[in-house]
Design a protein around this motif. Structure first.
Motif, mmCIF file in Angstrom:
data_model
loop_
_atom_site.group_PDB
_atom_site.id
_atom_site.type_symbol
_atom_site.label_atom_id
_atom_site.label_comp_id
_atom_site.label_asym_id
_atom_site.label_seq_id
_atom_site.Cartn_x
_atom_site.Cartn_y
_atom_site.Cartn_z
ATOM 1 N N LEU A 23 0.971 -1.192 0.083
ATOM 2 C CA LEU A 23 -0.162 -0.143 0.036
ATOM 3 C C LEU A 23 0.770 1.464 -0.105
ATOM 4 N N THR A 25 3.620 1.759 -1.480
ATOM 5 C CA THR A 25 4.231 1.723 -2.889
ATOM 6 C C THR A 25 3.318 2.242 -3.635
ATOM 7 N N SER A 26 2.073 1.608 -3.741
ATOM 8 C CA SER A 26 0.890 2.233 -4.438
ATOM 9 C C SER A 26 0.169 3.578 -4.260
ATOM 10 N N ASN A 27 0.280 3.711 -3.034
ATOM 11 C CA ASN A 27 -0.754 4.836 -2.648
ATOM 12 C C ASN A 27 0.131 5.961 -1.824
ATOM 13 N N GLY A 28 1.396 5.743 -1.407
ATOM 14 C CA GLY A 28 2.156 6.923 -0.740
ATOM 15 C C GLY A 28 2.094 6.464 0.733
ATOM 16 N N TYR A 29 3.184 6.566 1.263
ATOM 17 C CA TYR A 29 3.412 6.099 2.683
ATOM 18 C C TYR A 29 2.414 6.971 3.492
ATOM 19 N N ASN A 31 -0.306 8.762 2.635
ATOM 20 C CA ASN A 31 -1.711 8.563 2.303
ATOM 21 C C ASN A 31 -2.347 7.170 2.793
ATOM 22 N N THR A 32 -1.460 6.243 3.457
ATOM 23 C CA THR A 32 -1.879 4.894 3.586
ATOM 24 C C THR A 32 -2.155 5.076 5.214
ATOM 25 N N ALA A 36 -6.314 0.738 6.614
ATOM 26 C CA ALA A 36 -6.276 0.286 5.212
ATOM 27 C C ALA A 36 -5.151 -0.948 5.278
ATOM 28 N N HIS A 40 -6.199 -4.763 4.271
ATOM 29 C CA HIS A 40 -5.261 -5.426 3.249
ATOM 30 C C HIS A 40 -4.820 -6.771 3.643
#
Length: 213
Positions: A23, A25-29, A31-32, A36, A40
């Motif tokens: 998460l 990597t995909s959404n930003g540190y 923003n996670t 969430a 996950h």
């Protein structure tokens, strides 16, 4: 031998960390959220915070290249310090590969994850600050051991500068152009140590004489 309870605890921690890294990597540190990550990883939010009290801990906890493991390797020091550091790196890398195989992961998967982790840390000011604190402990241990080898105090220039070069070089391996595959890493470790050893030799040949331009 690892008991069933300890094994389940370790597997839960690893699943949470893997979910977090994906998460991040995909959404930003930033923003996670912990919620969430829990969703996950298919665990309760409370489970995440019990294992990892802060979000930063998801990236820094359980790092095998930690000061305690290095200190244990340097304590007996059968050879010189740089040889011992090289052995520590190679043995730890081998242990990670074996753990990957035991978990049924693809060869080299752990190194792909560590490369992503290194990129996340490099991109965030707070994470870089925490990483720097852990690097300092490694530098301090290596400088003290090199100083003992040379009969110098650990805060002398030669031990400190050599330790800084070693830790800095090893830290950068994941993001260098040359480190494209897991099998490249041992040779790159050797190159870092060779660089540090050459610098140490230069510093200790004649400490009072500046190098020629």
């Amino acid at each position: 031998m690892e008991g069933r309870r300890d094994r389940k605890k370790r597997q839960t921690r690893e699943r949470i960390q893997a979910a977090a890294l994906e998460l991040f990597t995909s959404n930003g540190y930033r923003n996670t959220t912990i919620a969430a990550i829990a969703e996950h990883a298919d665990v309760a939010t409370r489970t995440v915070t019990l294992h990892f009290p802060t979000k930063e801990d998801l990236l820094f906890a359980d790092d095998p290249f930690d000061p305690d493991s290095l200190a244990a390797r340097l304590a007996p020091r059968p050879g010189d310090t740089l040889d011992a550091v090289g052995d520590w790196m190679r043995d730890t890398m081998r242990a990670l590969d074996e753990h990957d195989a035991e978990q049924g992961r693809e060869p080299g998967e752990i190194w792909s994850l560590r490369t992503k982790r290194a990129a996340l840390i490099a991109d965030d000011e707070d994470l870089r600050a925490r990483a720097r604190a852990s690097y300092y402990e490694l530098e301090r241990l290596i400088a003290a051991a090199i100083g003992k080898d040379l009969g110098l105090p650990p805060d002398a220039l030669a031990p400190r500068l050599t330790a800084y070069a070693v830790v800095g070089g090893l830290r950068e391996l994941y993001t260098t152009r040359e480190a494209r595959h897991r099998e490249d890493l041992p040779a790159l470790v050797d190159r870092v140590l060779h660089f540090a050893r050459a610098g140490l030799a230069q510093l200790t040949t004649d400490p009072g004489k500046p190098s020629s331009p």
